[in-house]
Design an enzyme around this catalytic site. Structure first.
Site, mmCIF file in Angstrom:
data_model
loop_
_atom_site.group_PDB
_atom_site.id
_atom_site.type_symbol
_atom_site.label_atom_id
_atom_site.label_comp_id
_atom_site.label_asym_id
_atom_site.label_seq_id
_atom_site.Cartn_x
_atom_site.Cartn_y
_atom_site.Cartn_z
ATOM 1 N N ARG A 1 -11.824 0.199 3.365
ATOM 2 C CA ARG A 1 -11.440 -0.622 4.518
ATOM 3 C C ARG A 1 -12.543 -0.667 5.572
ATOM 4 O O ARG A 1 -12.690 -1.684 6.268
ATOM 5 C CB ARG A 1 -10.145 -0.088 5.131
ATOM 6 C CG ARG A 1 -8.939 -0.536 4.330
ATOM 7 C CD ARG A 1 -7.663 -0.067 4.968
ATOM 8 N NE ARG A 1 -6.527 -0.771 4.380
ATOM 9 C CZ ARG A 1 -5.283 -0.304 4.390
ATOM 10 N NH1 ARG A 1 -5.015 0.845 4.952
ATOM 11 N NH2 ARG A 1 -4.314 -1.002 3.845
ATOM 12 N N LYS B 1 8.377 1.992 -5.133
ATOM 13 C CA LYS B 1 9.724 1.590 -4.707
ATOM 14 C C LYS B 1 10.023 0.124 -4.941
ATOM 15 O O LYS B 1 9.313 -0.757 -4.465
ATOM 16 C CB LYS B 1 9.913 1.906 -3.223
ATOM 17 C CG LYS B 1 10.137 3.388 -2.971
ATOM 18 C CD LYS B 1 10.083 3.727 -1.492
ATOM 19 C CE LYS B 1 11.306 3.225 -0.743
ATOM 20 N NZ LYS B 1 11.153 3.421 0.717
ATOM 21 N N GLY C 1 -2.709 -0.863 -0.907
ATOM 22 C CA GLY C 1 -3.660 0.217 -0.659
ATOM 23 C C GLY C 1 -3.869 1.085 -1.884
ATOM 24 O O GLY C 1 -5.014 1.389 -2.262
ATOM 25 N N GLY D 1 0.973 -4.349 2.762
ATOM 26 C CA GLY D 1 2.183 -4.858 3.415
ATOM 27 C C GLY D 1 1.992 -6.271 3.927
ATOM 28 O O GLY D 1 2.872 -7.121 3.788
HETATM 29 P P1 ADP Z 1 0.481 -0.100 -3.257
HETATM 30 O O1 ADP Z 1 -0.020 0.831 -2.170
HETATM 31 O O2 ADP Z 1 -0.607 -0.577 -4.143
HETATM 32 O O3 ADP Z 1 1.330 -1.208 -2.703
HETATM 33 P P2 ADP Z 1 2.750 1.565 -3.783
HETATM 34 O O4 ADP Z 1 2.508 2.279 -2.494
HETATM 35 O O5 ADP Z 1 3.939 0.699 -3.879
HETATM 36 O O6 ADP Z 1 1.447 0.752 -4.210
HETATM 37 O O7 ADP Z 1 2.904 2.644 -4.956
HETATM 38 C C1 ADP Z 1 1.871 3.523 -5.304
HETATM 39 C C2 ADP Z 1 2.416 4.812 -5.856
HETATM 40 O O8 ADP Z 1 3.341 4.585 -6.895
HETATM 41 C C3 ADP Z 1 1.319 5.672 -6.432
HETATM 42 O O9 ADP Z 1 1.119 6.799 -5.613
HETATM 43 C C4 ADP Z 1 1.851 6.056 -7.820
HETATM 44 O O10 ADP Z 1 1.676 7.420 -8.133
HETATM 45 C C5 ADP Z 1 3.319 5.726 -7.698
HETATM 46 N N1 ADP Z 1 3.942 5.489 -9.007
HETATM 47 C C6 ADP Z 1 3.584 4.581 -9.935
HETATM 48 N N2 ADP Z 1 4.343 4.706 -11.042
HETATM 49 C C7 ADP Z 1 5.183 5.725 -10.817
HETATM 50 C C8 ADP Z 1 6.208 6.365 -11.599
HETATM 51 N N3 ADP Z 1 6.489 5.957 -12.833
HETATM 52 N N4 ADP Z 1 6.865 7.402 -11.033
HETATM 53 C C9 ADP Z 1 6.563 7.818 -9.797
HETATM 54 N N5 ADP Z 1 5.622 7.268 -9.013
HETATM 55 C C10 ADP Z 1 4.943 6.235 -9.525
HETATM 56 MG MG MG Z 2 0.990 2.397 -1.055
#
Ligand code: ADP
Ligand code: MG
Length: 395
Positions: free
Chosen positions: A34, A199, A352, A376
């Protein structure tokens, strides 16, 4: 939207709202993506003779000074990357900020302390936010909004300061918005969207809106288990959001009706515990043992996802396919990243953790058309919401 090309900045104090919210562990920056993304705007302003006052937030210090959330390490890194000294103010808009900003010569740069040390920055009360915005605006003559990762926040530095100063969008925001327009208007098809991460509830709004726009939605990551459960399968100890099951069923139904293809994994890497060294096997997605938890999509799913990306013309990807931070569960994320690179499509990575995953797994950034700095913010844009920080720049 006006850009910095439309501002006469020579000799002027320019307040730049940047997004420097980088991960820091034990005082060390672990991913400076960033900071790098914010460099072009700062450099351009310096070259044009502005006195550049950068403001940004770090983490969630909840309106009071907390040393572990200080931007001091970021000031040091910013200086290294710019190849110039960055004066650091030890407060946000107080005595130190005024002295530091007032002491800048043309072409020099200062960074203010973490905006969120001030309760007015994030306050829901317009008057409290406004009072803080007044103090911040008093430091400068012009405002440049360039913190794309924060434009979905109705915060003082994002929303209220541009109402008080002549303003323009920095290069990063201009680029991010141009990319998002390619994902929402006259989209080149087939348009595939890959969603993962932890989530499902974070991504429901975007699924809702994309059901009318995307041709394919590929789902992996922790959110996939709510989909598998909604189809009646056992998911063991995997992440599950029971309260979203009905919503997910409704999305699957709407997708069938609208002819949008939902692609779910066919196999899952299931482990006995949430640990890199836990015993783990590949199991069919519809037969996860009750005493296991799914931590990645399996190799057949990786191939399937890559195949569904191969002929796409536009791809948006948000959210890792598994717990990529642990090597045994990083292969699904790697397969999808490679799928994007090989597709030849217009590819955008948002989020992120997704951006960090791509870098951590060793992919070159130029293998993707764009890696967004705002998870976000890009999701809310794709949900069809109006973003306060963009609205304020347009006025
Ligand atoms: P981004 O920041 O790219 O939007 P998120 O914050 O939604 O992504 O999610 C990222 C997290 O999701 C990572 O830390 C990863 O470890 C977790 N994750 C991915 N798959 C799983 C899973 N099957 N069980 C638990 N956590 C998971
Ligand atoms: Mg994230």
């Amino acid at each position: 939207m006006r850009t910095i090309d439309d501002l006469d900045v020579a000799g002027k104090r320019v307040l730049v709202r940047a997004d420097l919210n980088v991960p820091i562990e034990d005082g060390r920056i672990t991913d400076d993506g960033r900071i790098r993304a914010g460099l072009p705007t700062i450099s351009t302003l310096r070259e044009r003779g502005a006195k550049v006052i950068v403001c940004a937030h770090l983490g969630r210090p909840k309106g009071e000074p907390r040393p572990e959330f200080s931007l001091a390490p970021v000031a040091a890194r910013l200086g290294e990357l710019l190849g110039a000294e960055v004066a650091f103010a030890s407060d946000v808009a107080g005595e130190s900020a005024r002295t530091t900003a007032g002491g800048l010569a043309d072409g020099e740069v200062a960074l203010l302390e973490n905006l969120r040390f001030e309760p007015g920055e994030t306050s829901k009360d317009d008057a409290e936010r406004g009072a803080f915005a007044d103090r911040l605006a008093a430091l400068a003559e012009l405002y440049v909004g360039d913190g794309f990762g924060a434009v979905h926040r109705r915060h003082a530095s994002v929303f209220d300061v541009p109402k008080r100063l002549p303003h323009a969008a920095g290069g990063l925001i201009a680029t991010e918005v141009a990319v998002l327009e390619r994902l929402t208007e006259d989209v080149a098809r087939p348009y595939a969207v890959v969603l993962g991460g932890s989530k499902v509830s974070d991504k429901l709004g975007v699924i809702d809106n994309l059901l009318g726009k995307a041709d394919r939605i590929l789902v992996g990551g922790g959110m996939v288990f709510t989909f598998l459960r909604a189809q009646g399968h056992e998911v063991g100890g995997s992440l599950l959001e029971e309260d979203q099951l009905d919503t997910v069923r409704e999305y699957l139904r709407r997708a069938r009706e609208a002819g949008v293809e939902f692609v779910l994994p066919v196999d899952i890497v299931a482990a006995t515990a949430f640990a890199a060294d836990a015993p783990h096997d590949v199991v069919p997605a519809d037969a996860i043992p009750a005493d296991r938890l799914g931590l990645d999509i399996g190799p057949e799913s990786g191939k399937l996802f890559a195949a569904r990306l191969a002929d796409a013309a536009t791809v948006f990807w948000n959210g890792p396919m598994g717990v990529f931070e642990m090597e045994p569960y990083s292969h699904g994320t790697r397969a999808v990243a490679q799928g994007l690179v090989d597709s030849g499509a217009f590819t955008v990575v948002g989020g992120g953790d997704s951006a960090a995953a791509v870098r951590r797994l060793g992919f070159a950034e130029d293998g993707f058309s764009h890696i967004s700095t705002g998870g976000g913010a890009s999701l809310e844009y794709l949900e069809g919401k109006a973003l306060p920080g963009l609205q304020a720049l347009e006025d």
